[in-house]
Design a protein around this motif. Structure first.
Motif, PDB file in Angstrom:
ATOM      1  N   GLN A   1       0.813  -1.222   0.000  1.00  0.00           N
ATOM      2  CA  GLN A   1       0.000   0.000   0.000  1.00  0.00           C
ATOM      3  C   GLN A   1       0.841   1.264   0.000  1.00  0.00           C
ATOM      4  O   GLN A   1       0.459   2.260  -0.601  1.00  0.00           O
ATOM      5  CB  GLN A   1      -0.949  -0.002   1.203  1.00  0.00           C
TER       6      GLN A   1
ATOM      7  N   ALA B   1       8.263   2.393   8.908  1.00  0.00           N
ATOM      8  CA  ALA B   1       7.792   1.587  10.037  1.00  0.00           C
ATOM      9  C   ALA B   1       8.754   0.455  10.352  1.00  0.00           C
ATOM     10  O   ALA B   1       8.466  -0.383  11.183  1.00  0.00           O
ATOM     11  CB  ALA B   1       6.403   1.033   9.723  1.00  0.00           C
TER      12      ALA B   1
ATOM     13  N   TYR C   1      11.128   8.467  11.734  1.00  0.00           N
ATOM     14  CA  TYR C   1      10.847   9.684  10.980  1.00  0.00           C
ATOM     15  C   TYR C   1       9.384   9.664  10.568  1.00  0.00           C
ATOM     16  O   TYR C   1       8.893   8.688  10.012  1.00  0.00           O
ATOM     17  CB  TYR C   1      11.746   9.714   9.746  1.00  0.00           C
TER      18      TYR C   1
ATOM     19  N   PRO D   1       7.042  11.503   8.134  1.00  0.00           N
ATOM     20  CA  PRO D   1       7.151  12.477   7.043  1.00  0.00           C
ATOM     21  C   PRO D   1       6.004  13.475   7.016  1.00  0.00           C
ATOM     22  O   PRO D   1       4.978  13.290   7.677  1.00  0.00           O
ATOM     23  CB  PRO D   1       7.144  11.605   5.788  1.00  0.00           C
TER      24      PRO D   1
ATOM     25  N   SER E   1       1.023   9.583   5.949  1.00  0.00           N
ATOM     26  CA  SER E   1       1.774   8.417   5.518  1.00  0.00           C
ATOM     27  C   SER E   1       1.178   7.215   6.218  1.00  0.00           C
ATOM     28  O   SER E   1       1.690   6.737   7.204  1.00  0.00           O
ATOM     29  CB  SER E   1       3.233   8.628   5.880  1.00  0.00           C
ATOM     30  N   ILE E   2       0.031   6.790   5.716  1.00  0.00           N
ATOM     31  CA  ILE E   2      -0.665   5.675   6.346  1.00  0.00           C
ATOM     32  C   ILE E   2      -0.867   4.583   5.312  1.00  0.00           C
ATOM     33  O   ILE E   2      -0.613   4.782   4.131  1.00  0.00           O
ATOM     34  CB  ILE E   2      -2.047   6.109   6.855  1.00  0.00           C
ATOM     35  N   PHE E   3      -1.312   3.424   5.758  1.00  0.00           N
ATOM     36  CA  PHE E   3      -1.670   2.341   4.846  1.00  0.00           C
ATOM     37  C   PHE E   3      -3.177   2.411   4.645  1.00  0.00           C
ATOM     38  O   PHE E   3      -3.939   2.004   5.518  1.00  0.00           O
ATOM     39  CB  PHE E   3      -1.213   0.999   5.411  1.00  0.00           C
ATOM     40  N   PRO E   4      -3.632   2.937   3.519  1.00  0.00           N
ATOM     41  CA  PRO E   4      -5.034   3.339   3.406  1.00  0.00           C
ATOM     42  C   PRO E   4      -6.038   2.199   3.528  1.00  0.00           C
ATOM     43  O   PRO E   4      -7.119   2.404   4.051  1.00  0.00           O
ATOM     44  CB  PRO E   4      -5.107   3.973   2.011  1.00  0.00           C
TER      45      PRO E   4
ATOM     46  N   GLY F   1       3.518  -1.143  12.665  1.00  0.00           N
ATOM     47  CA  GLY F   1       4.615  -0.321  13.163  1.00  0.00           C
ATOM     48  C   GLY F   1       5.514  -1.074  14.122  1.00  0.00           C
ATOM     49  O   GLY F   1       6.672  -0.726  14.301  1.00  0.00           O
TER      50      GLY F   1
ATOM     51  N   ARG G   1       2.131   4.968  14.995  1.00  0.00           N
ATOM     52  CA  ARG G   1       2.898   3.884  14.401  1.00  0.00           C
ATOM     53  C   ARG G   1       4.370   4.010  14.774  1.00  0.00           C
ATOM     54  O   ARG G   1       5.057   3.031  15.040  1.00  0.00           O
ATOM     55  CB  ARG G   1       2.729   3.922  12.889  1.00  0.00           C
TER      56      ARG G   1
END
Lengths: 286, 260, 312
Positions: free
Chosen positions: A172, A180, B96, B98, B102-105, B116, B161
């Protein structure tokens, strides 16, 4: 009525199988962003391996499968890692290089197995359903159970295990996954192994439902591209739905126009999907 | 949290957690950071402020291994990290976050957080509870797809995360970007909770006034050099900083401050 | 510009001179002359392919144009009992018709999507030709197609003229004002709009020119070999060849595709084919992989780089 049930069984088994065909391509594309035009050739390779083992050495499907899977995993890893190590890697680049690899493989098959059409012959048993008017063959049962088994296994891996979730995360958003602490190369390796397993299961089945010949790989490649573009990245359920739709489309065409037009339908669907994706805007790349 | 308290005993508040010495960074051949030296003290909120393109993001990216510095040393808890890859730096505890989201949709909030913890899978539920205690908003939405969250909540997921990765130093790049003033307050509050729990934060950003008033210590960066150093609130009063960042000298209405 | 024209003239003189030299040197060796003539033919396809590629897209479906040119010309000669050189133009025109359809449907596609679409489009054409038995005789194929060239030397001279024409158009696509337009479209489409170039139009013209020449080559090919079946022209090799030759010789040099065709096709036919009758075409696959991986700007640029590396 019975005819339609029969057609439905055909579409369902073929559609599940198409999803299995696409699985390897979709996994590799999602994790590494490589469009592997040699995908079909690798399925044909697994098919030839099964052909040799089953027809010449008279082994059974269950003994053949592990060998076909092992060979597919190794060959997919060789192809994908070679492309991954290119200095300038774009999707177009990966297309051209894997196209070259597909040509090499086709000629190797031509030299090894000649241009003859080959198929794994087997005594099909038929089981009657619905009071004896509808039949399901043992090949169709193989197609359904092995395909759905592989797809279901992957689905459970994706949803329930930690490593599967990490793989989904990589698919994704690769950058966020890196942040992560997910090791991307290891995830790419995992994607290749899983894709290779799917190819290794698909090959022996392919050799049962369709003829093997050196240039036969184009068709599974096109089908895999169709389903992958239709479903987007890493979405197994939509991939399966797409597989069934394609199965219905091809079965009905084969029924009404003759089976030689099947390839026409798949190529046409691919063109239509490409054009529609473009019209809908460039959400994902390709 | 006992994990975090354990860290306290080894490294006291006030020891430097990160020491950057003569760091230079180039994009291609164009140098953007020139021999920057600074240190970040354990358990503090440290702000990096400066005009657009001054090199804030480059410094953060160099620390977390995304850009390889041309020269200089980066020492984190006594270890040189300037030659390590991203993966190893995350493992050591620098995370970090950003700019933007910045996520996993297509994963739920909880799955986003779990992922994480890839490098530190022990005591997963305990750390999940900790993240939910810092960001209680996320607990109600733990099964919702992350793409359905608001921008602020998505940023909470991103920071959460980072916490799941057992981080001791969070590098936040412009965390207030696009947030409402209320949400910004909410994040400042969360930062203070994290500081109390012994996590060090290095925050870069454009919202200078808010950042400096929340920060314990701050640096002003101009054209790749650090030009001012000091406690956040002192820096806010500095004339040079005001001239650089706000483009005017606050002689006219010294008491009223500026509208954010 | 004057200098470029001089270079082009030199190129033409060079081609004519070398081909006459070969003809004299290999007098009586029909097989060698025939291979060189085929190399010229496929070099023309490569020039045509590259004219299209210079507009910034990569086609994996030129077999469709080649095959339609061959089938169109052969079938026209068969049904209308025509045996003159006009039928070559019929082949080119039918390929052009296919290009019009491509243009209508694929105009919006770029990059990987365009390449995939052309790949599928060639497959569509193949299945239609293969299955439309009443018109094309399907997979049983055509035999006894009209012979247009009285002998190998005539065929050789025809392909020489063909390659010179293709070379000149390809030269124009690199060095003239049209070349500059193509270059802006390839490098930055928005910028092209900004300076008054019309990218869809430039792309369309390059596609049409490319398709016509490719169709023409297909027609010349079929009236030389005089039999035809779908798998002969609609296969991956025909699509791959022009790509390989252009990449190998250098995509942005005026002579590149010709050099690539000459090197690879003659090596393939003269050296490899006798020893590896069924697998010799794998060399095209290897050529793609090796050029794209190690010498993306072609063999000339790669050779030119070696001394630099050695000294520096």
């Amino acid at each position: 009525m019975e005819q339609f049930v029969q057609l439905f069984i055909q579409s369902f088994s073929l559609g599940s199988f198409y999803t299995l065909l696409a699985l390897g391509f979709a996994l590799v594309f999602s994790v590494t962003h490589i469009l592997n035009l040699a995908h079909g050739e690798l399925i044909i390779l697994a098919g030839y391996v099964a052909y040799v083992l089953e027809q010449k050495l008279s082994m059974g499907l269950w003994e053949t499968l592990p060998i076909a899977i092992a060979i597919s995993v190794v060959s997919l890893m060789v192809v994908v890692s070679f492309v991954l190590h290119q200095r300038r890697l774009s999707e177009l680049h990966s297309l051209i290089i894997t196209f070259g690899i597909a040509l090499i493989l086709q000629n190797c098959y031509l030299g090894t197995f000649s241009a003859n059409y080959r198929i794994i012959f087997h005594k099909s048993r038929y089981f009657s359903l619905l009071g004896g008017h509808v039949f399901i063959s043992s090949v169709q049962l193989y197609l359904i159970t092995l395909s759905l088994g592989a797809i279901g296994g992957l689905y459970i891996l994706f949803r329930k295990t930690f490593i599967g979730k990490a793989l989904r995360a990589t698919i994704q958003d690769r950058f966020a996954a890196q942040m992560a602490g997910i090791p991307i190369p290891r995830m790419q390796l995992l994607g290749m192994v899983l894709g290779g397993i799917a190819i290794g299961i698909a090959g022996p089945l392919y050799a049962r439902v369709s003829y093997l010949h050196p240039a036969a790989g184009i068709e599974p490649t096109i089908e895999a591209i169709i389903l992958t573009l239709f479903a987007g990245m890493g979405r197994i359920r939509i991939l399966l739905a797409g597989g069934w739709l394609l199965g219905v489309a091809e079965t009905t065409t084969a029924y009404f126009l003759g089976s030689q037009w099947r390839e026409f339908v798949s190529a046409m669907v691919l063109v239509v999907i490409l054009i529609f994706r473009e019209a809908r805007g460039r959400e994902n790349s390709v | 949290m006992f994990l975090l308290i354990w860290e306290f005993e080894i490294m006291g508040k006030g020891d430097p957690v990160l020491y950057v010495r003569k760091l230079s960074v180039c994009y291609g051949r164009r140098p953007v950071i020139f021999e920057v030296t600074f240190s970040v003290t354990m358990g503090q909120i440290v702000a990096l402020v400066g005009p657009n393109g001054a090199g804030k993001t480059s410094i953060l990216k160099a620390i977390c291994g995304l850009i390889r510095p041309v020269e200089g040393e980066i020492i984190f808890l006594g270890r040189h990290v300037e030659k390590l890859g991203v993966y190893d730096i995350v493992r050591l505890g620098i995370v970090y976050v950003p700019e933007g989201t910045s996520i996993f949709p297509h994963m739920s909030v909880e799955e986003n957080l779990e992922v994480g913890a890839y490098l530190h899978r022990e005591n997963l539920s305990g750390r999940l509870d900790y993240v939910y205690s810092v960001f209680p908003e996320l607990k109600d939405k733990r099964l919702v797809n992350a793409s359905a969250l608001s921008g602020g909540e998505q940023r909470m997921v991103t920071i959460g995360r980072g916490l799941m990765a057992n981080s001791r130093l969070l590098l936040l790049d412009d965390p207030f970007l696009g947030l409402s003033p209320k949400a910004t307050d909410r994040f400042c509050e969360a930062f203070h909770i994290l500081r109390e729990d012994g996590i060090t934060l290095l925050v870069a950003g454009q919202h200078v006034r808010r950042l400096l008033s929340a920060a314990d210590w701050a640096f002003l960066i101009e054209n790749g050099h650090i030009t001012l150093t000091g406690a956040g609130k002192d820096l806010l009063k500095n004339e040079h900083l005001q001239q650089v960042l706000f483009g005017k000298v606050s002689l006219i209405l010294p008491g009223l401050g500026f509208v954010d | 510009m004057k200098q470029e024209v001089a270079k082009a003239t030199l190129g033409v003189v060079l081609i004519i001179g070398l081909s006459l030299l070969f003809m004299w040197k290999f007098q009586g060796r029909e097989d060698v002359i025939s291979v060189i003539a085929m190399a010229f033919l496929f070099a023309s396809v490569a020039f045509a392919w590259n004219i299209h590629a210079l507009s910034g897209v990569v086609s994996l479906g030129h077999a469709a144009f080649f095959g339609l040119g061959a089938y169109g010309s052969a079938l026209f000669a068969y049904y209308f009992k025509v045996g003159s050189w006009i039928i070559l133009l019929v082949g080119g025109t039918i390929a052009l018709g296919c290009a019009v359809v491509w243009h209508l449907f694929f105009e919006q596609l770029r990059g990987g999507a365009y390449t995939l679409a052309t790949f599928a489009a060639a497959e569509i054409v193949r299945v239609v030709v293969d299955n439309w038995d009443s018109l094309t005789m399907g997979s049983s194929g055509l035999t006894n197609i009209v012979v247009l060239f009285s002998g190998t030397s005539e065929f050789y001279l025809v392909t020489m003229v063909l390659v010179i024409i293709a070379f000149l158009i390809h030269w124009a696509a690199l060095k003239t004002c049209w070349g500059l337009q193509l270059r802006t479209v390839r490098e930055d489409e928005l910028a092209a709009y900004a300076i008054g170039v019309n990218p869809p139009r430039v792309r369309m013209v390059s596609l049409f020119v490319s398709a016509f020449i490719t169709g023409l080559c297909g027609a010349i090919f079929v009236h030389r070999v005089t039999y035809l079946e779908p798998s002969m022209v609609f296969n991956l090799h025909i699509s791959a060849m022009p790509l390989v030759f252009s990449f190998l010789g250098g995509r942005f040099t005026t002579m590149g595709p010709l050099i690539g065709a000459f090197l690879l096709y003659s090596v393939d036919q003269i050296l490899l084919s006798p020893f590896l009758p069924s697998t010799h075409q794998a060399v095209y696959g290897f050529a793609i992989v090796i050029t794209v991986s190690f010498m993306p700007n072609g063999i000339c640029a790669w050779l030119a780089r070696i001394p630099q590396n050695a000294s520096g």
